[in-house]
Design a protein around this motif. Structure first.
Motif, PDB file in Angstrom:
ATOM      1  N   GLN A  43      41.335   3.487  66.861  1.00 44.60           N
ATOM      2  CA  GLN A  43      41.025   2.266  67.605  1.00 44.60           C
ATOM      3  C   GLN A  43      39.628   2.289  68.229  1.00 44.60           C
ATOM      4  O   GLN A  43      39.200   1.311  68.824  1.00 44.60           O
ATOM      5  CB  GLN A  43      42.096   2.009  68.674  1.00 44.60           C
ATOM      6  N   GLU A  44      38.940   3.422  68.149  1.00 48.04           N
ATOM      7  CA  GLU A  44      37.539   3.574  68.564  1.00 48.04           C
ATOM      8  C   GLU A  44      37.306   3.192  70.027  1.00 48.04           C
ATOM      9  O   GLU A  44      37.578   3.984  70.915  1.00 48.04           O
ATOM     10  CB  GLU A  44      36.634   2.787  67.619  1.00 48.04           C
ATOM     11  N   TRP A 104      48.283   8.687  73.183  1.00 47.72           N
ATOM     12  CA  TRP A 104      47.111   8.034  73.747  1.00 47.72           C
ATOM     13  C   TRP A 104      45.885   8.383  72.918  1.00 47.72           C
ATOM     14  O   TRP A 104      45.905   9.288  72.085  1.00 47.72           O
ATOM     15  CB  TRP A 104      46.903   8.480  75.194  1.00 47.72           C
ATOM     16  N   ASN A 105      44.794   7.654  73.143  1.00 47.11           N
ATOM     17  CA  ASN A 105      43.526   7.985  72.495  1.00 47.11           C
ATOM     18  C   ASN A 105      42.456   8.265  73.558  1.00 47.11           C
ATOM     19  O   ASN A 105      42.713   8.135  74.766  1.00 47.11           O
ATOM     20  CB  ASN A 105      43.095   6.884  71.523  1.00 47.11           C
ATOM     21  N   LEU A 107      42.071  -4.597  74.202  1.00 49.61           N
ATOM     22  CA  LEU A 107      40.919  -5.067  73.438  1.00 49.61           C
ATOM     23  C   LEU A 107      39.799  -5.465  74.398  1.00 49.61           C
ATOM     24  O   LEU A 107      39.984  -6.367  75.230  1.00 49.61           O
ATOM     25  CB  LEU A 107      41.294  -6.263  72.569  1.00 49.61           C
ATOM     26  N   PRO A 108      38.629  -4.798  74.334  1.00 47.67           N
ATOM     27  CA  PRO A 108      37.516  -5.136  75.227  1.00 47.67           C
ATOM     28  C   PRO A 108      37.082  -6.591  75.030  1.00 47.67           C
ATOM     29  O   PRO A 108      36.878  -7.039  73.904  1.00 47.67           O
ATOM     30  CB  PRO A 108      36.416  -4.167  74.805  1.00 47.67           C
ATOM     31  N   LEU A 109      36.956  -7.314  76.138  1.00 45.73           N
ATOM     32  CA  LEU A 109      36.505  -8.695  76.091  1.00 45.73           C
ATOM     33  C   LEU A 109      34.993  -8.752  76.315  1.00 45.73           C
ATOM     34  O   LEU A 109      34.378  -7.777  76.743  1.00 45.73           O
ATOM     35  CB  LEU A 109      37.237  -9.519  77.149  1.00 45.73           C
ATOM     36  N   LEU A 115      30.989   5.373  78.234  1.00 43.09           N
ATOM     37  CA  LEU A 115      31.921   6.311  78.863  1.00 43.09           C
ATOM     38  C   LEU A 115      32.377   7.380  77.870  1.00 43.09           C
ATOM     39  O   LEU A 115      32.500   8.553  78.220  1.00 43.09           O
ATOM     40  CB  LEU A 115      33.138   5.557  79.414  1.00 43.09           C
ATOM     41  N   LEU A 116      32.588   6.981  76.624  1.00 41.32           N
ATOM     42  CA  LEU A 116      32.997   7.935  75.593  1.00 41.32           C
ATOM     43  C   LEU A 116      31.870   8.934  75.288  1.00 41.32           C
ATOM     44  O   LEU A 116      32.136  10.091  74.933  1.00 41.32           O
ATOM     45  CB  LEU A 116      33.397   7.194  74.318  1.00 41.32           C
ATOM     46  N   ALA A 117      30.636   8.463  75.445  1.00 40.53           N
ATOM     47  CA  ALA A 117      29.483   9.336  75.186  1.00 40.53           C
ATOM     48  C   ALA A 117      29.189  10.244  76.376  1.00 40.53           C
ATOM     49  O   ALA A 117      28.313  11.106  76.305  1.00 40.53           O
ATOM     50  CB  ALA A 117      28.253   8.501  74.854  1.00 40.53           C
TER      51      ALA A 117
END
Length: 281
Positions: free
Chosen positions: A121-122, A138-139, A263-265, A277-279
């Motif tokens: 889901q990236e 979870w991811n 889903l990010p809006l 945040l993932l980086a």
């Protein structure tokens, strides 16, 4: 349910029973062949004998009559007709319009395929939870938004427990906390009815009632609600405001699990913030 749809359900049940009866030979069920038979498979009387029910009662089921049957009768029929797990569930849905009790486990497990789905889901935080609302899959995006599930205790991974006891969740939701807590509790109460009698629930409710005055006050209200699509605004301590639409569904082969994808809006540049945040920044 309309009279027509009820009639269709009973006819489908009758046809299903006849088809399962026809595929079992007398020898397979321990009966003598007894010579030529007009139709293949077992006789109605033989199915009734194997399942411990009257011939009339079983005949009425195959005639699509509107009779009431118990789970105990369906269990006996499942064994007599040698139904596999999928066929047994189908029998319950046709006869009682519900799954057998043991098809809805309290504590679920996310399959490897489901975990892979979450990982793909990236930039969309996604979790899987069971009927007790324990997060069982979870991811990484979910961890950077909601907290590191790997480091949480089993109790902390319960979404109801965490909603009512975690300062982080309260800060994440801010003014939306109370509405979200009500929704989560109502969903929990709806699931409680599916597994009433499970001692886990009694222990959990007692412990959370001690830990949270809001839970203790709201639990006796008996509000119920199913998970629905919607949107929410979160206030991340590093990323700032994050806006999500959320979608929930149940995997076909795991009806005791629910998958929720956030889903990010476009508001607040949410997708870009999740990527940062993932980086790690």
């Amino acid at each position: 349910m309309s009279e027509q749809s009820e009639s269709d359900r009973l006819k489908e049940l009758a046809e299903f029973l006849r088809s399962r009866r026809a595929r079992i030979s007398p020898e397979e069920a321990g009966f003598a062949d007894g010579g030529r038979r007009r139709t293949p498979g077992l006789r109605r009387s033989e199915v009734a004998q194997l399942s411990g029910m009257s011939v009339d009662w079983y005949t009425w089921m195959e005639q699509a009559r509107p009779i009431q049957v118990s789970a105990q009768v369906l269990e006996s029929l499942s064994r007599a007709l040698r139904l596999d797990a999928g066929e047994r569930k189908h029998l319950y849905l046709l006869a009682l319009r519900q799954l057998p009790a043991d098809a809805l486990g309290g504590e679920g497990v996310a399959s490897e395929t489901l975990r892979l789905f979450l990982e793909r889901q990236e930039d969309m935080p996604a979790v899987v939870y069971d009927l007790r609302l324990n997060v069982v899959g979870w991811n990484r995006p979910a961890c950077v938004v909601y907290g590191d599930y790997e480091r949480m205790t089993a109790r902390e991974r319960n979404t109801v427990w965490r909603t009512f006891t975690s300062p982080y969740v309260r800060e994440l939701l801010r003014d939306g906390w109370e509405a979200q807590a009500h929704r989560r509790l109502a969903q929990f109460r709806a699931n409680y009815a599916k597994l009433a009698g499970d001692p886990w629930w009694k222990e959990f409710v007692e412990e959370l009632g001690v830990a949270s005055p809001e839970f203790r006050e709201w639990w006796p209200r008996h509000d119920v609600k199913e998970a629905k699509e919607g949107s929410k605004l979160l206030y991340h301590p590093v990323g700032g405001p994050l806006a999500f639409g959320h979608l929930s569904f149940q995997p076909f082969d795991a009806p005791d699990l629910t998958v929720t994808i956030n889903l990010p809006l476009e508001e607040h540049d949410t997708a870009a913030k999740i990527r940062r945040l993932l980086a790690g920044g």
